[in-house]
Design a protein around this motif. Sequence first.
Motif, PDB file in Angstrom:
ATOM      1  N   HIS A  83       0.848  -1.181   0.000  1.00 25.13           N
ATOM      2  CA  HIS A  83       0.000   0.000   0.000  1.00 25.13           C
ATOM      3  C   HIS A  83       0.896   1.247   0.000  1.00 25.13           C
ATOM      4  CE1 HIS A  83      -2.797  -3.030   1.421  1.00 25.13           C
ATOM      5  NE2 HIS A  83      -3.805  -2.172   1.380  1.00 25.13           N
ATOM      6  N   ARG A  99      -3.622   0.537  -4.143  1.00 30.78           N
ATOM      7  CA  ARG A  99      -3.698   0.316  -2.696  1.00 30.78           C
ATOM      8  C   ARG A  99      -3.145   1.548  -1.983  1.00 30.78           C
ATOM      9  NH1 ARG A  99      -1.942  -5.866  -1.294  1.00 30.78           N
ATOM     10  NH2 ARG A  99      -3.180  -6.933  -2.906  1.00 30.78           N
ATOM     11  N   SER A 154      -8.523  -0.169  -1.075  1.00 32.30           N
ATOM     12  CA  SER A 154      -8.257  -0.888  -2.312  1.00 32.30           C
ATOM     13  C   SER A 154      -9.175  -0.335  -3.384  1.00 32.30           C
ATOM     14  CB  SER A 154      -8.505  -2.389  -2.131  1.00 32.30           C
ATOM     15  OG  SER A 154      -8.532  -3.045  -3.384  1.00 32.30           O
ATOM     16  N   ASP A 164      -8.694  -3.537  -6.559  1.00 27.20           N
ATOM     17  CA  ASP A 164      -7.637  -4.550  -6.413  1.00 27.20           C
ATOM     18  C   ASP A 164      -8.155  -5.691  -5.539  1.00 27.20           C
ATOM     19  OD1 ASP A 164      -5.202  -5.799  -6.572  1.00 27.20           O
ATOM     20  OD2 ASP A 164      -4.215  -4.532  -5.108  1.00 27.20           O
TER      21      ASP A 164
END
Length: 392
Positions: free
Chosen positions: A20, A60, A97, A100
């Motif tokens: 992330h 992310r 997200s 994803d």
Amino acid sequence: MFPSNLIRKKFLDYFKKNNHKIIHSSSLVPQNDPSLLFTNSGMVQFKNILTGVEEAKVKRATTSQKCVRAGGKHNDLDNVGHTFRHHTFFEMLGNFSFGDYFKEEAIYYAWNLLTKEFQVDKNKLLISVFHDDNVSKEIWKKITGFSNNKIVSVKTSDNFWSMGETGPCGPCTEIFYDYGNNFKGSISSKGIEGDKYVEIWNLVFMEFNQINKNKRVNLPKKCVDTGMGLERISALLQNTHDNYQTDIFNEIINLIAKISKSENNNADNLSHRIIADHIRASCHLISDGVLPSNEGRGYVLRRIMRRGMRHAHMLGCKEEIFYKLAPLVIKEASKVFNELKMAESLIIETLKNEEIRFKETIDKGLKILSDEIKKTKNNKLSGETAFILYDT
């Protein structure tokens, strides 16, 4: 025991390790949503991505977002000080997200961080899911080993998040901590009541688009939006049920007691808690360009400031104290939010001037009241006097 600064760092580092991108908190003044007075959750800076207006530059993300809930739909102002957990200003830790990963990965990340990284006793945790989200329920069973009595299906809107009457929406699942039988509370299909079970983390699964009240379709890209209040998780990890007894508030409450020369009984002093919360909100709002005024955001800031200043007056403070508290807030929080340090002189000057004006208003009102009481008959003030006092 985990200090709050370490909790924030571990949260962001954990998600960075899981691919992330750490994104800095956006301003408390929303840049992309004129319908909001203040940024009130982590997803606000990503709203255009979630609605499909903008393409995500990353798939992310993780943030520690400054939030204020003191106006509009989300308004906790009047609850501050009266509960263990309400604040006008707080930090929302979150992971996101954008098309994803989805439910399984989000649930795994949350469970692993809480029980492995933060070493929270899993036997003290309970889960709620939206009543028809069987997918999430089965994932929780697989990852946690919990039986049905630890995963509660909730039928209320508490477990279904929507941006509004139309737009992206979806079920959410919440993680609760059980503080034990010293507190009253229940958890059932109707939702959560009392202080026994405290929501720690909310995971929202945006998978639908509400077209109208009768039509809902699947989103082309499913998104995850989670939020965990830093103040709440700090309380849990510092072995208290009370946000105001964490390291986030201890120093500022000690300073309030010292300056006001009042007894420092953290658990009972309502005024200390209100002042501590409101000075944090005031400093952050001013650093983001909000100044006290008689309308809009400035009016809300003025209400926050004057509510805190009124409690300083109730403690017996004859001189201004808010500007004396600001340097401590700035010193601690500017380690993460450098805009506070950059605006330090503006913050101090604004707080001092506003409290001077507030004290002048209080003195004027008290003089009017005293003069009118001397002239009253039958212990009744006239409507005209009441209006003058209100207008003052």
